[in-house]
Design a protein around this motif. Sequence first.
Motif, PDB file in Angstrom:
ATOM      1  N   LEU A  70      -0.328  -0.295  13.827  1.00  0.00           N
ATOM      2  CA  LEU A  70      -0.815  -1.510  14.487  1.00  0.00           C
ATOM      3  C   LEU A  70      -1.146  -2.598  13.476  1.00  0.00           C
ATOM      4  O   LEU A  70      -0.890  -3.781  13.719  1.00  0.00           O
ATOM      5  N   ALA A  71      -1.695  -2.208  12.344  1.00  0.00           N
ATOM      6  CA  ALA A  71      -1.980  -3.178  11.286  1.00  0.00           C
ATOM      7  C   ALA A  71      -0.690  -3.808  10.771  1.00  0.00           C
ATOM      8  O   ALA A  71      -0.638  -5.014  10.510  1.00  0.00           O
ATOM      9  N   GLU A  72       0.351  -3.007  10.633  1.00  0.00           N
ATOM     10  CA  GLU A  72       1.639  -3.539  10.171  1.00  0.00           C
ATOM     11  C   GLU A  72       2.236  -4.480  11.204  1.00  0.00           C
ATOM     12  O   GLU A  72       2.805  -5.525  10.848  1.00  0.00           O
ATOM     13  N   ILE A  73       2.110  -4.164  12.471  1.00  0.00           N
ATOM     14  CA  ILE A  73       2.608  -5.062  13.528  1.00  0.00           C
ATOM     15  C   ILE A  73       1.876  -6.395  13.468  1.00  0.00           C
ATOM     16  O   ILE A  73       2.505  -7.466  13.500  1.00  0.00           O
ATOM     17  N   CYS A  74       0.563  -6.346  13.348  1.00  0.00           N
ATOM     18  CA  CYS A  74      -0.226  -7.582  13.257  1.00  0.00           C
ATOM     19  C   CYS A  74       0.145  -8.374  12.009  1.00  0.00           C
ATOM     20  O   CYS A  74       0.269  -9.603  12.050  1.00  0.00           O
ATOM     21  N   SER A  75       0.337  -7.677  10.914  1.00  0.00           N
ATOM     22  CA  SER A  75       0.700  -8.334   9.664  1.00  0.00           C
ATOM     23  C   SER A  75       2.063  -9.006   9.769  1.00  0.00           C
ATOM     24  O   SER A  75       2.244 -10.154   9.341  1.00  0.00           O
ATOM     25  N   GLN A  76       3.026  -8.316  10.350  1.00  0.00           N
ATOM     26  CA  GLN A  76       4.361  -8.896  10.510  1.00  0.00           C
ATOM     27  C   GLN A  76       4.345 -10.101  11.452  1.00  0.00           C
ATOM     28  O   GLN A  76       5.012 -11.104  11.201  1.00  0.00           O
ATOM     29  N   MET A  77       3.573 -10.000  12.525  1.00  0.00           N
ATOM     30  CA  MET A  77       3.470 -11.130  13.456  1.00  0.00           C
ATOM     31  C   MET A  77       2.850 -12.336  12.758  1.00  0.00           C
ATOM     32  O   MET A  77       3.324 -13.472  12.916  1.00  0.00           O
ATOM     33  N   HIS A 125       6.870   7.435  -3.497  1.00  0.00           N
ATOM     34  CA  HIS A 125       5.414   7.289  -3.547  1.00  0.00           C
ATOM     35  C   HIS A 125       4.835   7.329  -2.134  1.00  0.00           C
ATOM     36  O   HIS A 125       5.567   7.334  -1.146  1.00  0.00           O
ATOM     37  N   SER A 126       3.525   7.319  -2.054  1.00  0.00           N
ATOM     38  CA  SER A 126       2.822   7.385  -0.777  1.00  0.00           C
ATOM     39  C   SER A 126       3.048   6.109   0.034  1.00  0.00           C
ATOM     40  O   SER A 126       2.627   5.027  -0.368  1.00  0.00           O
ATOM     41  N   LYS A 127       3.709   6.269   1.165  1.00  0.00           N
ATOM     42  CA  LYS A 127       3.999   5.109   2.002  1.00  0.00           C
ATOM     43  C   LYS A 127       2.729   4.465   2.548  1.00  0.00           C
ATOM     44  O   LYS A 127       2.629   3.255   2.670  1.00  0.00           O
ATOM     45  N   LYS A 128       1.750   5.294   2.863  1.00  0.00           N
ATOM     46  CA  LYS A 128       0.499   4.783   3.420  1.00  0.00           C
ATOM     47  C   LYS A 128      -0.224   3.890   2.420  1.00  0.00           C
ATOM     48  O   LYS A 128      -0.661   2.789   2.762  1.00  0.00           O
ATOM     49  N   SER A 129      -0.343   4.333   1.184  1.00  0.00           N
ATOM     50  CA  SER A 129      -1.054   3.517   0.192  1.00  0.00           C
ATOM     51  C   SER A 129      -0.256   2.272  -0.173  1.00  0.00           C
ATOM     52  O   SER A 129      -0.837   1.197  -0.368  1.00  0.00           O
ATOM     53  N   ILE A 130       1.058   2.383  -0.241  1.00  0.00           N
ATOM     54  CA  ILE A 130       1.882   1.208  -0.545  1.00  0.00           C
ATOM     55  C   ILE A 130       1.754   0.181   0.570  1.00  0.00           C
ATOM     56  O   ILE A 130       1.596  -1.015   0.301  1.00  0.00           O
ATOM     57  N   LEU A 131       1.794   0.610   1.807  1.00  0.00           N
ATOM     58  CA  LEU A 131       1.653  -0.300   2.940  1.00  0.00           C
ATOM     59  C   LEU A 131       0.287  -0.977   2.914  1.00  0.00           C
ATOM     60  O   LEU A 131       0.172  -2.187   3.135  1.00  0.00           O
ATOM     61  N   PHE A 132      -0.743  -0.208   2.619  1.00  0.00           N
ATOM     62  CA  PHE A 132      -2.096  -0.768   2.567  1.00  0.00           C
ATOM     63  C   PHE A 132      -2.205  -1.828   1.477  1.00  0.00           C
ATOM     64  O   PHE A 132      -2.656  -2.950   1.718  1.00  0.00           O
ATOM     65  N   TYR A 133      -1.790  -1.484   0.268  1.00  0.00           N
ATOM     66  CA  TYR A 133      -1.951  -2.409  -0.855  1.00  0.00           C
ATOM     67  C   TYR A 133      -1.029  -3.629  -0.757  1.00  0.00           C
ATOM     68  O   TYR A 133      -1.414  -4.725  -1.172  1.00  0.00           O
ATOM     69  N   THR A 134       0.155  -3.467  -0.219  1.00  0.00           N
ATOM     70  CA  THR A 134       1.024  -4.638  -0.071  1.00  0.00           C
ATOM     71  C   THR A 134       0.486  -5.589   0.989  1.00  0.00           C
ATOM     72  O   THR A 134       0.617  -6.806   0.850  1.00  0.00           O
ATOM     73  N   ASN A 135      -0.123  -5.061   2.043  1.00  0.00           N
ATOM     74  CA  ASN A 135      -0.733  -5.944   3.040  1.00  0.00           C
ATOM     75  C   ASN A 135      -1.932  -6.689   2.464  1.00  0.00           C
ATOM     76  O   ASN A 135      -2.134  -7.870   2.754  1.00  0.00           O
TER      77      ASN A 135
END
Length: 88
Positions: free
Chosen positions: A5-12, A60-70
């Motif tokens: 959901l965070a990624e959806i909000c970020s992309q929007m 690498h860990s997709k979860k941490s990469i997604l968090f830090y890139t956001n």
Amino acid sequence: TFLFLAEICSQMAMNMLHFVLIVVVYELTHSNTAVAAVILALTVPSIFLGIPAGAYVDHHSKKSILFYTNILRLLLILPLIANLQSHF
């Protein structure tokens, strides 16, 4: 699911920001060439960085990469938002 959901909000938010940036550039310049340059500046980096980034994420860990890139995206966008607000 919260990460998704965070990624959806970020992309929007990023897509809305891209749209507003295109509109502002057109309003300031009335130039289709300037708008095309903005669109190229938004898309070309993803073309050249997409494959290396995909290979990096696979190892690498997709979860941490997604968090830090956001978080990084937020920090990079804040000055742009502040600058846009000063124009209106």
